[in-house]
Design an enzyme around this catalytic site. Structure first.
Site, PDB file in Angstrom:
ATOM      1  N   HIS A 351       0.799  -1.233   0.000  1.00  8.26           N
ATOM      2  CA  HIS A 351       0.000   0.000   0.000  1.00  8.26           C
ATOM      3  C   HIS A 351       0.823   1.270   0.000  1.00  8.26           C
ATOM      4  CE1 HIS A 351      -4.013  -1.792   0.776  1.00  8.26           C
ATOM      5  NE2 HIS A 351      -3.318  -2.727   1.395  1.00  8.26           N
ATOM      6  N   ARG A 538      -5.066  11.836   5.598  1.00 11.71           N
ATOM      7  CA  ARG A 538      -3.995  11.928   6.582  1.00 11.71           C
ATOM      8  C   ARG A 538      -3.075  13.097   6.231  1.00 11.71           C
ATOM      9  NH1 ARG A 538      -0.255   8.057   6.141  1.00 11.71           N
ATOM     10  NH2 ARG A 538      -1.176   7.253   4.245  1.00 11.71           N
ATOM     11  N   LYS A 649     -14.544   8.593  -3.902  1.00  7.62           N
ATOM     12  CA  LYS A 649     -15.762   8.995  -3.168  1.00  7.62           C
ATOM     13  C   LYS A 649     -16.224  10.375  -3.627  1.00  7.62           C
ATOM     14  CE  LYS A 649     -13.875   6.286   0.571  1.00  7.62           C
ATOM     15  NZ  LYS A 649     -12.880   6.326   1.655  1.00  7.62           N
TER      16      LYS A 649
HETATM   17  C1  26V Z   1       1.813   5.340   7.037  1.00  2.00           C
HETATM   18  C2  26V Z   1       2.581   6.185   7.798  1.00  2.00           C
HETATM   19  C3  26V Z   1       2.298   6.316   9.238  1.00  2.00           C
HETATM   20  C4  26V Z   1       3.242   7.200  10.001  1.00  2.00           C
HETATM   21  C5  26V Z   1       3.830   8.311   9.192  1.00  2.00           C
HETATM   22  C6  26V Z   1       4.482   7.808   7.941  1.00  2.00           C
HETATM   23  C7  26V Z   1       3.594   6.932   7.178  1.00  2.00           C
HETATM   24  C8  26V Z   1       3.756   6.816   5.828  1.00  2.00           C
HETATM   25  C9  26V Z   1       2.956   5.987   5.092  1.00  2.00           C
HETATM   26  C10 26V Z   1       1.986   5.240   5.694  1.00  2.00           C
HETATM   27  C11 26V Z   1       1.189   4.384   4.790  1.00  2.00           C
HETATM   28  C12 26V Z   1       0.469   3.277   5.403  1.00  2.00           C
HETATM   29  C13 26V Z   1      -0.212   2.485   4.359  1.00  2.00           C
HETATM   30  C14 26V Z   1      -1.418   3.179   3.817  1.00  2.00           C
HETATM   31  O1  26V Z   1      -2.321   3.561   4.539  1.00  2.00           O
HETATM   32  N1  26V Z   1      -1.470   3.316   2.504  1.00  2.00           N
HETATM   33  C15 26V Z   1      -2.631   3.847   1.814  1.00  2.00           C
HETATM   34  O2  26V Z   1      -3.395   2.743   1.356  1.00  2.00           O
HETATM   35  C16 26V Z   1      -4.559   3.149   0.663  1.00  2.00           C
HETATM   36  C17 26V Z   1      -5.347   1.902   0.341  1.00  2.00           C
HETATM   37  O3  26V Z   1      -4.647   1.123  -0.573  1.00  2.00           O
HETATM   38  C18 26V Z   1      -4.193   3.934  -0.580  1.00  2.00           C
HETATM   39  O4  26V Z   1      -5.374   4.366  -1.218  1.00  2.00           O
HETATM   40  C19 26V Z   1      -3.337   5.139  -0.209  1.00  2.00           C
HETATM   41  O5  26V Z   1      -2.888   5.788  -1.368  1.00  2.00           O
HETATM   42  C20 26V Z   1      -2.151   4.689   0.643  1.00  2.00           C
HETATM   43  O6  26V Z   1      -1.441   5.810   1.152  1.00  2.00           O
END
Ligand code: 26V
Length: 799
Positions: A351, A538, A649
């Protein structure tokens, strides 16, 4: 079936439930009590279907997919459950006849926010879609006592409060299943002892045992009698394991395991906690799955014919060695057979391309907490290297092996231990193949595939936007509520001016609904004739909320320089949580709030510009905000946003997308055509070109472009009050540290496209609404029912 229930029966059930739970008459009950009673009545209605589906798995030997995810972000369930059961209107009317407004009960439900963003929300959409397409697909996760933090804005700063979403009785939708509890072992030492026939069996010493107790939640399909299960695990300390945890502090540490999502991992203590969470969820889930497979009486070596396990992002990647452990240690399967089965069972979705979000664990910590899993991972790694060392370049093996420089690479484990790796949008999958996971692609090209994300259409249209839904009913009939592809019919109406006028009225009403909320929360009046320009997601540097801010500063400066300036009135709306330890992101929140205070209180600006930051962005707030948007801001640096799902959405609710060619924005463009989306900025190739040539020079842009200089200097020259510290931090990120996400390079084009869309909105509302209608019509392409159909067929091979 619940659909057979009539009003009289329902009201009797409802009143009986109120009496049973609270000994209260309907007329005296609070909305909270009425909500609980209604939820329990619904649960009773679905129980037979739910029970049948759970038991059918063993009885009918059905192949089942298990979706393992550290996050699930369903939001509220009442409306979805009523809608999916086909009793929404009946219940609403029956309650109204008894003096109860369904909306008050909806308001009484707490959001279930066991997730942080797109990853968790996607998991929730998938659970609904799995049931809706009638596939046996069960969720597996953690029952956190606290959801993602509740965000308050105090003096412009984000303050994080615990989100105690569970009432004293728990969550009404769940059923605790103590008899299905399992034990999970952590810590201690393990060695292998030879037994008859040369079999090695592990001997555990000094382990600590965690007692995992499941809570099940029904996942109701859309009007099809299918009810799947979402299983969330909680931890307990039964009497028999008391001695493992002699002190109060020991017991607290155990309770912490299911306390919060993403505990702070800046210390070793915090890292341990996260690792234990991951293993706890994976081990409890897999033990249960294998046990239930064993009941089918089929050979253990054929488990892949009945079980598919999906690893949603890397957090559940220990599923690979844990399945190996269970098959070998508990069921006596030999390594080579267990390995063949494991690969066939497991699949993984990536992801994100951000390297800081690709999980790695310190191998020593890993060994301390899960010693047997560490042994198995070591052996998987050893065999992987032995097999490929002679076949591919040494550096390819080095980049793909699991254990490297004392770290365990979880994505590598998930890829090596499964048969499928997918990205979540076309560009994202291409980037995995060409760049992030390039070396894996040379070894396992057959494992790679794309599954573009989707959204569950019911929640994001019928529930979030009843006014638009009614209009669509009038225009094309109600068939679209069951078959979202019928939305395409709306394309035939794009030159009907009466339809476009009605669409405009619906949008205005939704803007008023949001304006009322803003008035209540912030005491601010939002002009509904203005463009509602929305960015909700986010808070992260790559998503470039700051670019949006820079545009607002520019408009503000233009207006201050010339109060006569013709400007289409605009309301900028933000919603975003920043990770608690993410300093930069928190500074951006502070700046948005200070900019809002400056702009909103300037009499000269009046209603031409308003800026609002709506605190505590969550699923319920999204349902309120998205239908009110005219413009959907999807402005990440090209190549960084894996997919995005709010973009889908927004289009479903008739907003025009202002976007970079990133993630699923590209597929949205393909769906609606270039004329019905506003694209700006560098594409992925331009971004990669800079990476390759190392030629990006933010300072030069700043020095040579007076407008950009003026905007960037506003962060430090006192234009925006109260941001002394944050302003310098941002200025430095943009100029001194060379603007990692290329805001300065994309700024001019962004401003230009913003101006063009504002002109269109002001001068030709009809064309605007025409584009909006085309967006709504083509949003049918992004249904998660279709996405999940592809996962089911191509990855899990379930019916
Ligand atoms: C999480 C975090 C948390 C702490 C700060 C840094 C950081 C950087 C990246 C992430 C990503 C976590 C994974 C995530 O939520 N990805 C999202 O997944 C969605 C569903 O596939 C997608 O639509 C989004 O583009 C993607 O960012």
């Amino acid at each position: 079936m619940a659909t057979d229930i009539n009003k009289a029966q329902f009201i009797k059930d409802f009143k009986d439930q109120l009496y049973e739970d609270f000994m209260v008459k309907n007329s005296d009950a609070t909305a909270e009590e009425q909500f609980v009673a209604l939820a329990k009545v619904i649960k009773n209605y679905v129980r037979p279907d739910w029970f049948r589906q759970k038991n059918g798995i063993v009885a009918d030997k059905k192949k089942t997919a298990y979706y393992f995810s550290i996050e699930f972000l369903p939001g509220k369930m009442l409306q979805t459950n009523l809608l999916n059961l086909g009793i929404y209107r009946m219940v609403e009317a029956a309650l109204a006849e008894n003096g109860v407004a369904l909306n008050d009960l909806v308001a009484a439900e707490r959001d279930m926010a066991l997730g942080n963003g797109g990853l968790g929300r996607l998991a929730a959409c998938f659970m609904d879609s799995l049931a809706t397409i009638g596939a046996p697909g069960f969720g597996n996760g953690i029952r956190y006592k606290y959801g993602l933090f509740k965000q308050k804005i105090v003096n412009g700063y984000q303050v994080e409060l615990p989100d105690a979403w569970l009432s004293s009785e728990g969550n009404v939708w769940e059923t605790k299943k103590p008899h299905s509890a399992v034990d999970v072992k952590i810590y201690g030492n393990v060695y292998l002892e030879p037994h008859d026939g040369g079999v090695l069996k592990p001997v555990y010493e000094n382990v600590k045992t965690l007692h995992a107790v499941p809570y099940d939640m029904p996942q109701i399909g859309f009007q099809n009698g299918v009810v799947n299960n979402l299983r969330l695990w909680d931890v307990e300390i039964p009497e028999k394991y008391e001695l493992d945890y002699p002190t109060l502090a020991d017991r607290r540490r155990v309770e912490d395991i299911t306390s919060v999502l993403y505990p702070d991992d800046s210390s070793r203590e915090g890292q341990s906690l996260r690792l234990i969470q991951e293993y706890f969820m994976v081990s409890a889930g897999l033990q249960t799955i294998v046990k239930s497979y064993a009941k089918m009486g089929l050979p253990m070596t054929a488990i892949q014919e009945k079980v598919a396990v999906h690893i949603n992002d890397t957090h559940p990647a220990m599923a690979v060695p844990e399945l190996m452990r269970i098959l070998m240690d508990d069921y006596g399967v030999k390594w080579s057979d267990a390995w063949t089965s494991t690969i066939a069972v497991m699949s993984y979705t990536n992801h994100t391309v951000l390297s800081e979000a690709l999980e790695k664990w310190d191998a020593a910590l890993f060994k301390e907490i899960v010693p047997r899993i560490h042994q198995i991972v070591g052996e998987i790694d050893r065999q992987f290297v032995a097999k490929w060392a002679s076949k591919v370049d040494a550096c390819v093996v080095d980049n793909t092996r699991i254990i490297r420089n004392g770290q365990i690479h979880m994505a590598n484990l998930a890829i090596i231990g499964g048969h499928s790796v997918n990205g979540v949008a076309k560009l994202h999958t291409e980037l995995l193949i060409e760049d992030v996971l390039k070396d894996f692609y040379t070894i396992f090209p057959e494992k790679f595939n794309n599954k573009t994300n989707g959204i569950v259409p019911r929640r994001w249209s019928q529930i979030a936007n009843p006014k638009l839904s009614n209009l669509i009913d009038d225009l094309i009939g109600k068939g679209w509520r069951r078959d979202i592809h019928e939305l395409k019919k709306l394309e035939n109406l794009t030159s009907d001016t009466a339809v476009l006028a009605q669409l405009d009225l619906v949008k205005t009403a939704n803007k008023q609904r949001l304006a009322d909320y803003a008035k209540k929360m912030l005491g601010i009046e939002l002009p509904v004739n203005a463009i509602f320009d929305v960015q909700v997601k986010r808070l992260h540097a790559y998503k470039r909320q700051l670019l949006n801010v820079m545009h607002i500063i520019k408009l503000y400066q233009d207006l201050k320089a010339n109060s006569e300036l013709e400007l289409t009135p605009r309301v900028f709306i933000f919603g975003a949580k920043a990770a608690p330890g993410y300093h930069f992101a928190k500074s951006v929140i502070k700046i948005i709030n200070e900019l809002a205070a400056l702009v909103n209180n300037d009499a000269e600006i009046g209603d031409k510009l308003k800026v609002v930051f709506l605190e505590n962005y969550n699923v319920s707030l999204a349902e309120l905000i998205i239908p009110a948007a005219d413009v959907s801001e999807q402005i990440s640096t090209a190549g960084k946003e894996a997919s995005g799902t709010s973009n889908m959405k927004f289009m479903m609710n008739g907003a025009l997308t202002l976007a970079t060619l990133d993630g699923a924005n590209i597929e949205i463009k393909d769906a609606v055509g270039e004329d019905n989306i506003i694209i700006f900025g560098m594409d992925k190739n331009a971004v990669y070109d800079h990476y390759q040539k190392h030629d990006y020079n933010a300072r030069a842009i700043y020095d040579n472009n007076p407008e950009i200089k003026r905007v960037v200097d506003a962060f430090v020259d006192g234009t925006i009050p109260n941001i002394h510290y944050e302003g310098h931090e941002i200025w430095d990120a943009l100029v001194s540290y060379n603007d990692e996400y290329f805001l300065l390079e994309d700024f001019d084009d962004y401003v230009k496209k913003q101006a063009e869309l504002a002109t269109l909105y002001a001068n030709d509302k009809q064309t605007w609404q025409q584009k909006a209608l085309i967006n709504i019509a083509n949003s049918e392409r992004f249904s998660s029912d279709d996405t999940i159909e592809l996962y089911a067929k191509e990855i899990w091979e379930i019916n």
